[in-house]
Design a protein around this motif. Structure first.
Motif, short mmCIF file in Angstrom:
data_model
loop_
_atom_site.label_atom_id
_atom_site.label_comp_id
_atom_site.label_asym_id
_atom_site.label_seq_id
_atom_site.Cartn_x
_atom_site.Cartn_y
_atom_site.Cartn_z
N ASP A 11 0.90 -1.18 -0.10
CA ASP A 11 -0.02 -0.02 0.07
C ASP A 11 0.89 1.05 0.06
O ASP A 11 0.44 2.08 -0.61
N LYS A 15 0.73 3.86 -3.00
CA LYS A 15 0.33 5.22 -3.10
C LYS A 15 1.15 6.21 -3.61
O LYS A 15 0.96 7.22 -4.18
N GLY A 19 -0.52 7.86 -6.43
CA GLY A 19 -1.38 8.87 -5.60
C GLY A 19 -0.61 10.30 -5.56
O GLY A 19 -0.84 11.03 -4.74
N HIS A 20 0.34 10.56 -6.63
CA HIS A 20 0.90 11.97 -6.53
C HIS A 20 0.59 12.91 -7.76
O HIS A 20 0.63 12.21 -9.14
N THR A 27 -2.26 7.42 -12.98
CA THR A 27 -3.20 7.12 -12.63
C THR A 27 -4.50 7.26 -13.78
O THR A 27 -5.24 6.25 -13.43
N PHE A 48 -6.43 14.43 -6.77
CA PHE A 48 -6.57 13.61 -5.43
C PHE A 48 -7.19 14.19 -4.60
O PHE A 48 -6.93 15.39 -4.12
N ASP A 50 -7.79 12.55 -1.29
CA ASP A 50 -7.71 11.22 -0.29
C ASP A 50 -8.36 12.00 1.06
O ASP A 50 -7.78 13.23 1.55
N ASP A 66 -8.38 4.41 0.20
CA ASP A 66 -6.95 4.03 -0.41
C ASP A 66 -6.47 5.38 -1.09
O ASP A 66 -5.59 5.84 -0.95
N LEU A 67 -7.49 5.52 -2.40
CA LEU A 67 -6.94 6.58 -3.37
C LEU A 67 -8.26 7.29 -3.89
O LEU A 67 -8.94 6.34 -4.45
#
Length: 293
Positions: A11, A15, A19-20, A27, A48, A50, A66-67
């Motif tokens: 995880d 991310k 996730g950036h 993504t 994003f 989150d 999570d995302l």
């Protein structure tokens, strides 16, 4: 040579890669591939968001996503990664979807403003009965002839069901799943990364993350936690099986003894056939009101 020693579903690593903001093209590629969106229909941007979804009541369950991505048309896409089977994935996914869908409606707003909400569940284990690795659930009537709304989509991606295939026949999602599964040889992985720029970028990010010793220690600590969890769960199951088997044998012996006692067979025969002690047989007879000599 970029590292091949990685678990993309760790995880922390996932991310970092997906996730950036600076890698949102990665993504976007993964989401568009999963939703099979191409050309003018594809999402072109996202940001994003989150966050935890607060429960309505003090006793409610807080949902930690999570995302969470919001695409250029306002669609909410929640990507959940689950390494271990908690045997609650259907309920978990639906609960997260419902809380996220509800959260898009603010006070005094009309229901028409609710945002389309998509759940993408990336699983390291087999979950559904279908053979294919990608299955989508949405809201249809019982005859499956009419879709009530396209506001709900639950996607399940199961890594164990990914099968080897020729690169030339792969769709974009096949490529992503092959990469995440990390079960190709070095040459195949390089060809895969060259065929899809976003996958190459993702692989570079993985390499960057694991070259950082501080990040790598966190990654390895998470991997150890997952291994220990599996070991502990396996040990608990085996202990449960042993205890269950032992209890089953005991109950079976008692049933045998009771049947023989009711047939007025000699104590010696009952003890031999049931493999219980004479003391246990007499106690059992007394408990069930059977007279023995």
């Amino acid at each position: 040579m970029r590292t091949r020693d990685f678990n993309a579903l760790n995880d922390l690593l996932f991310k970092f890669v997906f996730g950036h903001e600076e890698r949102k093209a990665v993504t976007l590629s993964f989401i568009n591939a999963t939703l099979q969106l191409e050309g003018a229909n594809a999402f072109t941007d996202l940001h994003f968001a989150d966050r935890a979804l607060e429960p309505e009541e003090a006793e409610g369950k807080t949902s930690v996503l999570d995302l969470l991505c919001i695409t250029n048309d306002g669609t909410q896409v929640n990507i959940e990664v689950q390494v271990q089977n908690q045997y609650n994935m259907a309920q978990r996914s639906l609960y997260y979807w419902a809380k996220l869908y509800q959260s898009s409606l603010r006070k005094s707003m009309d229901y028409s403003t609710l945002r389309k909400t998509v759940a993408i569940n990336l699983l390291a284990y087999s979950f559904l009965p279908q053979e294919g690795f990608h299955n989508v659930y949405s809201l249809y009537d019982s005859a499956k002839t009419h879709r009530l709304t396209d506001d709900i989509e639950l996607h399940f991606l199961e890594l164990p069901k990914v099968r080897r295939q020729d690169l030339r026949s792969m769709r974009r999602l096949d490529k992503w799943m092959a990469f995440l599964n990390n079960n190709l040889n070095d040459m195949e992985m390089e060809e895969l990364a060259m065929s899809e720029a976003a996958i190459g970028t993702a692989w570079d990010a993985i390499d960057e993350y694991l070259q950082d010793m501080s990040q790598r220690r966190k990654y390895e600590a998470r991997e150890k936690y997952e291994r220990d969890y599996v070991t502990n769960m396996r040990g608990s199951r085996e202990e449960g099986w042993k205890e269950g088997r032992k209890e089953g044998l005991r109950l079976g012996a008692q049933r045998t003894a009771l049947n023989l006692l009711r047939m007025n067979l000699p104590m010696e025969t009952v003890v031999t056939a049931s493999e219980l002690s004479e003391e246990d047989v007499r106690s059992l007879a007394q408990e069930h009101g059977i007279t023995v000599s």
